[in-house]
Scaffold this active site. Structure first.
Site, short mmCIF file in Angstrom:
data_model
loop_
_atom_site.label_atom_id
_atom_site.label_comp_id
_atom_site.label_asym_id
_atom_site.label_seq_id
_atom_site.Cartn_x
_atom_site.Cartn_y
_atom_site.Cartn_z
N TRP A 1 -2.13 8.37 1.56
CA TRP A 1 -2.09 7.35 2.62
C TRP A 1 -2.96 7.77 3.81
O TRP A 1 -3.47 6.91 4.54
CB TRP A 1 -0.66 7.11 3.08
CG TRP A 1 0.16 6.41 2.05
CD1 TRP A 1 1.07 6.97 1.20
CD2 TRP A 1 0.15 5.01 1.74
NE1 TRP A 1 1.62 6.02 0.38
CE2 TRP A 1 1.07 4.80 0.69
CE3 TRP A 1 -0.56 3.92 2.24
CZ2 TRP A 1 1.31 3.55 0.15
CZ3 TRP A 1 -0.33 2.67 1.70
CH2 TRP A 1 0.61 2.49 0.66
N ASP B 1 -8.73 3.93 -4.62
CA ASP B 1 -7.85 5.04 -4.24
C ASP B 1 -7.74 5.94 -5.46
O ASP B 1 -7.13 5.56 -6.46
CB ASP B 1 -6.47 4.48 -3.84
CG ASP B 1 -5.82 5.31 -2.76
OD1 ASP B 1 -6.19 6.48 -2.64
OD2 ASP B 1 -4.93 4.79 -2.06
N GLN C 1 2.79 -3.50 2.74
CA GLN C 1 1.90 -2.58 3.45
C GLN C 1 2.20 -2.47 4.94
O GLN C 1 1.52 -1.75 5.66
CB GLN C 1 0.44 -3.00 3.26
CG GLN C 1 -0.05 -2.93 1.82
CD GLN C 1 0.05 -1.53 1.24
OE1 GLN C 1 -0.14 -0.55 1.93
NE2 GLN C 1 0.38 -1.45 -0.04
N PRO D 1 -7.98 0.05 -0.63
CA PRO D 1 -8.32 0.55 -1.97
C PRO D 1 -7.12 0.57 -2.92
O PRO D 1 -6.08 1.16 -2.60
CB PRO D 1 -8.80 1.98 -1.69
CG PRO D 1 -8.06 2.39 -0.45
CD PRO D 1 -7.89 1.15 0.37
N LYS E 1 6.19 -4.69 -16.73
CA LYS E 1 5.53 -4.66 -18.05
C LYS E 1 6.56 -4.40 -19.15
O LYS E 1 6.47 -4.95 -20.25
CB LYS E 1 4.46 -3.56 -18.08
CG LYS E 1 3.23 -3.88 -17.24
CD LYS E 1 2.22 -2.76 -17.34
CE LYS E 1 1.01 -3.03 -16.45
NZ LYS E 1 0.04 -1.92 -16.49
N TRP F 1 -0.33 0.83 4.45
CA TRP F 1 -1.72 0.84 4.90
C TRP F 1 -1.88 0.32 6.32
O TRP F 1 -2.62 0.89 7.12
CB TRP F 1 -2.57 0.02 3.92
CG TRP F 1 -4.04 0.17 4.13
CD1 TRP F 1 -4.75 1.33 4.25
CD2 TRP F 1 -4.99 -0.89 4.24
NE1 TRP F 1 -6.08 1.06 4.42
CE2 TRP F 1 -6.27 -0.30 4.42
CE3 TRP F 1 -4.91 -2.27 4.19
CZ2 TRP F 1 -7.42 -1.05 4.55
CZ3 TRP F 1 -6.06 -3.03 4.30
CH2 TRP F 1 -7.31 -2.42 4.49
N LYS G 1 11.52 -8.28 -10.01
CA LYS G 1 10.22 -7.65 -9.90
C LYS G 1 9.49 -7.76 -11.23
O LYS G 1 10.10 -7.62 -12.30
CB LYS G 1 10.40 -6.18 -9.50
CG LYS G 1 9.11 -5.45 -9.20
CD LYS G 1 9.40 -4.02 -8.74
CE LYS G 1 8.10 -3.27 -8.46
NZ LYS G 1 8.35 -1.88 -8.04
#
Length: 1274
Positions: free
Chosen positions: A528, A86, A564, A47, A604, A568, A601
């Site tokens: 998590w 999430d 992840q 999610p 924005k 996750w 990275k």
């Protein structure tokens, strides 16, 4: 019916039309209904948070998920795909804190938890519609209606169940632990969270003195990059086995103790100090020192603090070799102080920093300051009190909060923990049962993380999350863990509809031990923990769907980014191991990170990447999907996203593929319009073709299908994508381009139909096998192609995504043909490189190409496909040999200094000299293996540049050839200039200019036009010389100026060709003077083939004579014979088809001709004539002029013009041994004719009824010897 395909296409616009079509037929849900009852394929979707828009990392992972789940569906599985959200945790709370200016817990207390959570609830799905729009626009099929959200009460209830299961099994405890702590978010983070966002930072680095009580005038000195922890110092630590020194600073006269190996940390040179004494770290154990700050001085008497301790974690890598320890701000500090009894597990912790990272009242000098802001003041204080020995800076890698982008601190906090350390072996075992792509992430990165797994701090001191379902008495001795809404009702008497803090915090549970009422512990779950529980919570397990879950757990497939591995993937594995003792998934694809084009990275704030929707609207979702899936990111490497990469997919893959599809549809339409043949495709009714290029592309397609099925079964997208891209290249740049004439019907209607069948088979296989990857363009093509399929009413074939992935047809796979064509491609590509190097465009013919290989099979492959090499390289001759010395060629190598200079350094000259002495044999072996050892260095392909040189002693002129090679073959091209060839190149350029002008005018090949031209200088002479050649290529009238004034002009243009001018005008229709046929001297007539023993052809026939012009397209001869039936009884169906065969016989396809049945040329052949009635007649073809004048035809004859042989099989047949007259066949061509006649491979022909005398090139020197004989088929 099939639609015409426009020349230009906007892929984004067509994708939107496809999306509208999917919506109209409810494609996704329909596909799920179709697969109901099939074996289930379970997929878990991790999610995302909906508080921000999807970025390229989400798009990459989402595309991988979509490709694999579509593939599973189209491989015969039922694949439910539910989107998840999430909704809880820091991402939401942090947004609210910023918006409302909340600085800490006291601000939340003022507004109330209910109001705070209501604010969170408002924004949690802020971008959900945008997510749905973007995900859908990208072609992903996933269920948004039947989604799951971590804030749904039923989802939260399962979280409670998971926790209670762990609690009941003794896997939950409450304790204090030094943990990464986000002061911006006022909460601890787990170890895997803190590992997600490391940055290089510059921090203060200070060396501080700690005066020893037992050694007046001597101080232990410790180094730290966190001055703010010094007020909480309780001990020092040294390595017991390391060497330490008591040293005098000559500049100040002060005496310090530090590690000998770390003297450089304080002194620049040995002259600056004097070593007074050496000792082991063990001897320093127990020495007491004066506290640097007085705030916790009482700990000296109470807990025997402020002494030197021993532990091996102290190293010689940095600092002074003495570590200052503040046990509640460092994991190692805590462990060592606990061992020495300076602190205990149940004592009041000494942690004078609040949740916002500010010093509390104990630190009187710096109270209320954020610890990072206090660093400078602390260093000033140290200097003032004479404890600051050295002050500097240190650049190091430091963890930052993944949400707030602020530096973390390490701080002891009370928390609820899940015991993980005790099940490390089980975690590793379950990990070994899973399959990861790529595998190294599982075996190295993830396994290493599991080996060092720590107990998991699952609680957060926050508000918007699933409350931890523990109720505790005031004295902490009575604890009740609640596992469901019903249980909560039973214990409290209150039925709730929501499980958030504002609801459950009000509820109390009466004590069963007489301790009053139990109140809920204030913490909420780490988000998590929620995402790690999603396999169970999305099903509301075990309260609902228990059997469904039990039957499909673990999942067949999951996919997420490499970040992840500590997120996750880890939480999924921990919870499934603790709950069920098994892994949560079977197969996993790990993708790498998508970075900005500069390697940074994506940000924005920096605006260093293009907006995803802008890219999709510009190039289409399919192009973005293929770019991402054909990138290093599917191998878990990082991808530097470049918009031009998406554009290249469009130009290099999609447009060529689309043009091949468009070309196919054009010729299907032409076949029906000109030949009256309707194209219908059926796999079961399609025969194996005999044409080598047809067999090659079909074999290559089936080999690809086989490969893709195997690799997709192994989840290796990174091997599949390059193969699919290569396949498009083979289809468009090789098969279609090399078979254009056949596909356009130049080889006759039958051959055209076979070529179109082949191309359809390939295109139809492609759209099915590539539909999971690029769902839009495949659907677009399929919607047109499906009209050409034999109907199957039993299947719902409205969408390509309703079809199964085709199984490879092993019978069509021919490894030898694939190898031969691969060799041919190598020769052609090497020849093209030579042409480019010498600036010789392909339009200029060259004398010779020589293919040299030590492998005889390579030489045979080149020979077998020589005619394609001749055409593609535009050479007059192809020569093959296994002996390169015959041409004076040898290999030489040189070193690439740019590549090797830095690595070889001083040895580079020695290596260069040795490389230049390498023999051709050594270099050939290097080409095969890819490595060679020179002067002790292993050199690889990128290290050496290999070139071919020619010996001046050779029998050929060295400058005559230019060479290039690969691992298989060396190609020499004769590049010596030849004026006639240069002139032919100019003639080709004229043809090219006309074709471009036709395209510019929007004309298609079937449009009747006349081209008028006017040229100056030498260009005029070249056109005159090559006029027949130009007319043959254009297949339309090509006449000199003036333009016929009565004709309608379409377009005109004046162009420069070399130094001369060329004026072109294209008009509608034919001018009546030039039919497009080449006027030439008529070939001398030959007598008809003699009659032998009264034998006639077994099949009815006509003679055909071309008068008034010559044949074209390389055909020679003006007389021929056409069999009206073959085999016996299989009559040509119409006069129209007969006419096409007549034109094809003389290379006149596409030309306008008059056809007559009498030699006076007055009776035109009528379309209504019965074909069989023409048997034995002579038919005359003359150029179309509107009225035949001045032409005279010879009289009709009663026997065939051409030599023939009859063929004895179940049906008698006939093979013409020449056609036109004088253009005789070889024995091999006779075999091909008979194979085609009876549609049989591997036949043998005998010259006798007993079938003992086999026909071969050895038994028959001249094929005309077989005239009037009967051949027997076996």
């Amino acid at each position: 019916m099939a639609q015409q395909v426009p020349e230009k296409i906007s892929f984004p616009q067509e994708e939107e039309k496809v999306q509208a079509f999917w919506k109209e037929i409810d494609a996704f849900k329909t596909s799920l209904k179709q697969s109901k009852g099939k074996p289930k394929y379970t997929f878990y979707d991790g999610p995302p948070f909906a508080t921000g828009l999807p970025h390229y990392g989400h798009i990459l992972a989402g595309t991988i998920k979509d490709v694999m789940t579509r593939w599973a569906h189209q491989s015969g599985f039922h694949v439910e795909r539910r989107f998840g959200w999430d909704c809880h945790g820091l991402p939401v709370e942090y947004e609210i804190d910023k918006t409302l200016g909340i600085k800490g817990p006291e601000d939340v207390a003022k507004m109330g938890i209910e109001n705070y959570n209501n604010e969170c609830r408002k924004i949690v799905m802020r971008y959900s519609k945008d997510w749905e729009h973007i995900v859908t626009r990208l072609g992903r099929w996933i269920d948004f209606e039947n989604d799951y959200k971590t804030m749904y009460p039923w989802f939260m209830e399962t979280i409670w169940w998971v926790f209670k299961e762990l609690f009941n099994n003794g896997l939950v405890y409450r304790g204090s632990k030094v943990m990464p702590f986000s002061t911006a978010c006022n909460t601890p983070l787990s170890n895997f969270e803190s590992g997600q966002n490391y940055k290089d930072v510059v921090d203060p680095a200070v060396i501080v003195s700690f005066p020893l009580i037992s050694k007046p005038g001597v101080s232990a000195i410790a180094w730290t990059t966190t001055p703010w922890t010094l007020p909480s110092n309780l001990s020092l630590c040294v390595n017991p086995d390391a060497d330490y020194v008591q040293v005098k600073d000559k500049a100040t006269g002060k005496i310090y103790i530090m590690m000998e190996a770390r003297l450089e940390a304080l002194f620049k040179a040995p002259e600056e100090y004097t070593i007074m004494e050496r000792m082991k770290g063990k001897s320093l154990e127990g020495l007491k020192y004066e506290p640097v700050f007085p705030y916790f001085k009482y700990m000296g008497e109470k807990m025997n603090a402020f002494r030197i301790l021993n532990d091996s974690y102290v190293t010689s890598e940095s600092g002074t070799g003495i570590v200052h320890q503040a046990p509640y701000f460092g994991e190692d500090d805590y462990k060592v102080c606990l061992k020495y009894g300076i602190i205990t597990r149940d004592m009041q912790i000494i942690c004078p920093v609040d949740a916002s990272g500010k010093f509390t009242e104990e630190i009187t000098d710096f109270k209320g300051l954020h610890v990072k802001d206090a660093d400078k003041l602390i260093m000033k204080k140290l200097k003032d009190i004479g404890k600051l020995v050295h002050q500097g800076q240190c650049k190091h890698n430091y963890p930052f909060c993944w949400r707030s982008e602020t530096p973390l601190i390490y701080k002891a906090v009370p928390s609820w923990f899940v015991r993980v350390e005790q099940c490390t072996e089980q975690l590793l075992e379950n990990n070994s049962k899973t399959y990861w792509v790529p595998e190294f992430v599982k075996e190295k990165r993830f396994a290493n993380w599991l080996k060092d797994a720590r107990d998991w701090a699952i609680s957060r001191n926050r508000y918007w999350g699933t409350p931890i379902p523990i109720w505790i008495s005031d004295d902490g001795e009575e604890i009740v863990c609640v596992g469901s809404i019903q249980e909560l009702k039973d214990l409290t008497g209150v039925e709730v509809k929501d499980l958030h803090r504002e609801t459950v915090d009000k509820l109390t549970i009466p004590s069963k031990l007489g301790k009053g009422t139990l109140k809920r512990t204030p913490e909420v779950f780490d988000c998590w923990f929620e995402s790690g529980s999603m396999p169970y919570a999305q099903q509301h397990y075990p309260f609902e769907h228990k059997k469904d879950f039990d039957d499909t757990f673990p999942a067949d497939f999951i996919a997420e980014g490499i970040d992840q591995t500590r997120g996750w993937f880890y939480t999924l594995l921990v919870l499934s191991t603790l709950l069920f003792g098994k892994p949560p998934f079977k197969n996993l694809i790990v993708n790498g990170l998508v970075l900005a084009s500069d390697g940074q990275k994506m940000s924005k704030r920096k605006k260093n990447y293009p907006d995803p929707l802008t890219v999709v609207n510009k190039y289409g979702a399919d192009a973005l999907r293929m770019y991402l899936c054909n990138s290093p990111a599917v191998r878990a490497d990082s991808l530097r996203f470049k918009e031009e990469g998406v554009e290249r997919v469009l130009k290099d893959v999609f447009l060529p593929w689309y043009n091949a599809y468009r070309f196919f549809m054009q010729n299907v339409e032409r076949l029906e319009r000109e030949e009256g043949i309707k194209f219908v495709y059926s796999d079961s009714k399609t025969d194996k073709p005999t044409n080598v290029m047809d067999r090659w592309i079909l074999s290559f397609t089936q080999s690809l299908l086989k490969f893709v099925k195997e690799e997709m079964g192994a989840y290796r997208l990174y091997t599949v994508m390059p193969k699919l891209v290569k396949f498009v290249d083979n289809l468009t740049n090789w098969y279609v381009r090399m078979n254009r004439k056949r596909l356009k019907g130049d080889g006759g209607a039958d051959d055209c139909y076979i070529a179109l069948e082949t191309l359809f088979s390939v295109l139809f296989s492609m759209v099915r096998v590539m539909s999971p990857l690029i769902p839009f363009i495949t659907e677009h093509m399929y919607q047109n192609l499906k009209h050409l399929l034999e109907s199957d009413s039993a299947k719902d074939s409205r969408s390509v995504h309703f079809l199964m992935i085709p199984s490879p047809r092993e019978a069509l796979i021919d490894a030898e043909i694939e190898r031969a064509v691969s060799t041919m491609q190598s020769v052609i590509e090497l020849g093209r490189i030579v042409r480019e190097r010498k600036t010789l465009p392909i339009k200029y013919p060259l004398k010779e190409a020589v293919a040299i290989s030590r492998d005889p099979s390579v030489v045979e492959d080149v020979k077998s496909l020589e005619r394609y090499i001749l055409e593609e390289l535009n050479v007059r001759k192809v020569t093959t040999t296994t002996d390169k010395s015959k041409y004076g060629a040898h290999m030489e190598a040189d070193v690439d200094f740019k590549v090797l200079g830095a690595r070889l350094k001083g040895d580079v000259k020695k290596v260069v000299a040795a490389v230049k002495k390498l023999s051709s044999g050594q270099l050939e072996e290097f080409q095969q293996t890819g490595t060679i050892v020179v002067e002790g260095y292993t050199l690889e392909e990128e290290d050496l540049k290999i070139a071919y040189k020619f010996d001046s002693t050779a029998n050929v002129t060295p400058d005559q050839y230019e060479a290039h090679s690969d691992k298989k073959v060396l190609v020499l091209m004769d590049v010596s200039p030849d004026q006639s060839m240069l002139d032919e190149g100019i003639a080709r350029e004229v043809i090219n200019r006309v074709q471009k002008l036709r395209k510019k005018a929007g004309l298609v090949p079937s449009d009747d036009i006349t081209v008028f031209y006017q040229a100056t200088g030498n260009l005029k002479n070249i056109i005159t010389t090559f006029l027949d050649y130009i007319k043959t290529a254009l297949k339309q009238p090509f006449s000199p100026y003036p333009v016929v004034s009565s004709m309608e002009k379409i377009i005109d243009e004046s162009q420069k060709v070399k130094t001369d001018m060329l004026d072109l005008t294209i008009v509608k229709g034919h001018d009546g003077k030039d039919s497009g046929l080449v006027s030439c001297t008529v070939t001398p007539r030959l007598e008809p083939a003699p009659v032998k023993n009264g034998v006639k052809p077994a099949c009815s026939y006509i003679n055909v004579e071309l008068i008034g012009c010559g044949p074209q397209e390389g055909v020679s001869g003006n007389q021929g014979t056409i069999l009206l039936e073959n085999p016996k009884g299989c009559m040509i169906s119409s006069v129209e088809k007969l006419k096409e065969q007549m034109k094809l016989l003389f290379g006149l396809r596409g030309r306008r001709v008059d056809i007559f049945t009498d030699n006076s040329l007055t009776k035109e052949l009528s379309d209504t004539t019965k074909v069989s009635s023409l048997n034995g007649q002579t038919i005359y073809l003359a150029p179309y002029t509107g009225a035949v004048t001045g032409l005279c035809a010879p009289p009709s004859v009663s026997t065939p013009y051409c030599h023939f042989a009859n063929v004895n099989d179940k049906q008698m047949g006939c093979v013409l041994l020449e056609n036109p007259r004088g253009q005789k066949l070889s024995v091999e061509e006779v075999y091909k004719q008979v194979q085609k006649l009876y549609n049989k491979d591997g036949i043998k022909l005998s010259q006798s009824a007993d079938k003992k005398k086999t026909l071969s090139s050895d038994s028959v020197k001249d094929v005309l010897e077989l005239h009037s004989a009967t051949l027997y088929l076996s």
